[in-house]
Design a protein around this motif. Sequence first.
Motif, PDB file in Angstrom:
ATOM      1  N   LYS A  22      -3.038   7.270  -0.216  1.00 21.44           N
ATOM      2  CA  LYS A  22      -2.706   6.682  -1.863  1.00 21.44           C
ATOM      3  C   LYS A  22      -3.188   5.313  -1.579  1.00 21.44           C
ATOM      4  CE  LYS A  22       0.882   5.833  -5.005  1.00 21.44           C
ATOM      5  NZ  LYS A  22       2.511   6.019  -5.201  1.00 21.44           N
ATOM      6  N   ASP A  25      -1.287   2.184  -6.273  1.00 18.91           N
ATOM      7  CA  ASP A  25      -0.026   2.366  -7.047  1.00 18.91           C
ATOM      8  C   ASP A  25       0.177   1.642  -8.472  1.00 18.91           C
ATOM      9  OD1 ASP A  25       2.431   3.481  -7.414  1.00 18.91           O
ATOM     10  OD2 ASP A  25       3.711   2.062  -6.013  1.00 18.91           O
ATOM     11  N   GLN A  30      -3.759  -0.362  -2.416  1.00 21.14           N
ATOM     12  CA  GLN A  30      -2.822   0.030  -1.626  1.00 21.14           C
ATOM     13  C   GLN A  30      -3.673  -0.107  -0.377  1.00 21.14           C
ATOM     14  OE1 GLN A  30       1.024   0.755  -1.742  1.00 21.14           O
ATOM     15  NE2 GLN A  30       0.310  -0.675  -3.545  1.00 21.14           N
ATOM     16  N   LYS A  32      -5.159   1.719   2.643  1.00 17.74           N
ATOM     17  CA  LYS A  32      -5.647   3.018   2.990  1.00 17.74           C
ATOM     18  C   LYS A  32      -4.714   3.441   4.322  1.00 17.74           C
ATOM     19  CE  LYS A  32      -9.883   4.886   2.350  1.00 17.74           C
ATOM     20  NZ  LYS A  32     -11.392   5.040   3.094  1.00 17.74           N
ATOM     21  N   ASP A  65       5.913  13.223  -2.413  1.00 15.69           N
ATOM     22  CA  ASP A  65       5.380  12.442  -3.494  1.00 15.69           C
ATOM     23  C   ASP A  65       5.167  13.459  -4.390  1.00 15.69           C
ATOM     24  OD1 ASP A  65       4.346  10.213  -4.514  1.00 15.69           O
ATOM     25  OD2 ASP A  65       3.201   9.636  -2.685  1.00 15.69           O
ATOM     26  N   VAL A  67       2.614  13.842  -7.851  1.00 10.49           N
ATOM     27  CA  VAL A  67       1.624  13.303  -8.623  1.00 10.49           C
ATOM     28  C   VAL A  67       1.579  14.124  -9.851  1.00 10.49           C
ATOM     29  CG1 VAL A  67      -0.915  12.967  -8.602  1.00 10.49           C
ATOM     30  CG2 VAL A  67       0.398  13.412  -6.484  1.00 10.49           C
ATOM     31  N   GLN A  88     -10.692  12.332  -5.319  1.00  8.63           N
ATOM     32  CA  GLN A  88      -9.727  11.401  -5.822  1.00  8.63           C
ATOM     33  C   GLN A  88      -8.994  11.744  -6.883  1.00  8.63           C
ATOM     34  OE1 GLN A  88     -10.738   7.394  -5.985  1.00  8.63           O
ATOM     35  NE2 GLN A  88      -9.860   6.831  -8.060  1.00  8.63           N
ATOM     36  N   SER A  95      -2.462   5.181 -10.755  1.00  6.00           N
ATOM     37  CA  SER A  95      -2.406   5.533  -9.173  1.00  6.00           C
ATOM     38  C   SER A  95      -3.480   6.359  -8.526  1.00  6.00           C
ATOM     39  CB  SER A  95      -0.892   6.275  -9.033  1.00  6.00           C
ATOM     40  OG  SER A  95       0.216   5.344  -8.889  1.00  6.00           O
ATOM     41  N   GLU A  96      -4.047   6.163  -7.778  1.00  3.56           N
ATOM     42  CA  GLU A  96      -5.213   6.765  -7.132  1.00  3.56           C
ATOM     43  C   GLU A  96      -4.927   7.332  -5.540  1.00  3.56           C
ATOM     44  OE1 GLU A  96      -8.924   4.047  -9.019  1.00  3.56           O
ATOM     45  OE2 GLU A  96      -7.695   3.361  -7.222  1.00  3.56           O
ATOM     46  N   TYR A  97      -5.277   8.569  -5.666  1.00  7.93           N
ATOM     47  CA  TYR A  97      -4.878   9.415  -4.362  1.00  7.93           C
ATOM     48  C   TYR A  97      -6.209  10.011  -3.742  1.00  7.93           C
ATOM     49  CZ  TYR A  97       0.137   9.471  -5.810  1.00  7.93           C
ATOM     50  OH  TYR A  97       1.410   9.141  -5.927  1.00  7.93           O
TER      51      TYR A  97
END
Length: 124
Positions: A22, A25, A30, A32, A65, A67, A88, A95-97
């Motif tokens: 993630k 957030d 955040q 990595k 978690d 998403v 991604q 929020s990026e995962y």
Amino acid sequence: GVLGVGGAEPPELKGDLLNVAKISDGGKKQRKNWTGMWGELTSDQLLLHKERQQEAGMKAGGKTDVVQLCGAVIEWTPDKSSRKNVFQITTHTGSEYLLQAESYSTASKWFDGIRKTVDSSSKL
Ligand code: I3S
């Protein structure tokens, strides 16, 4: 894309260990930190379970978690990691995962499934 009348049920996937980082957030960057998580795709969410047993709905003390895929964007992001097969998900809340699997077939199976879920849930 063209969907038939009534659309198609999005495929539900589970049972693969995905590497997840993630990196944002809610728009806040955040650090990595890649972690192995058990993926479970529902009709509108990607669940990332710490413990494999959680896929079966059993309590395992691990955390999940969630998403939200409605309004999300999914794209292959070869430039965001030295790892291969990285894509991604950016949620509508920013929020990026990053998600990654060693095998391209596993990564592309999840990419395609998540993309279909994004498309179908964003249409509602
Ligand atoms: O995008 P970055 O900063 O090159 O990502 C690497 C770092 O997160 C690194 O951790 P440290 O910040 O503790 O050095 C991770 O160990 C690497 O896996 C990250 O790079 P990759 O290419 O694996 O996404």
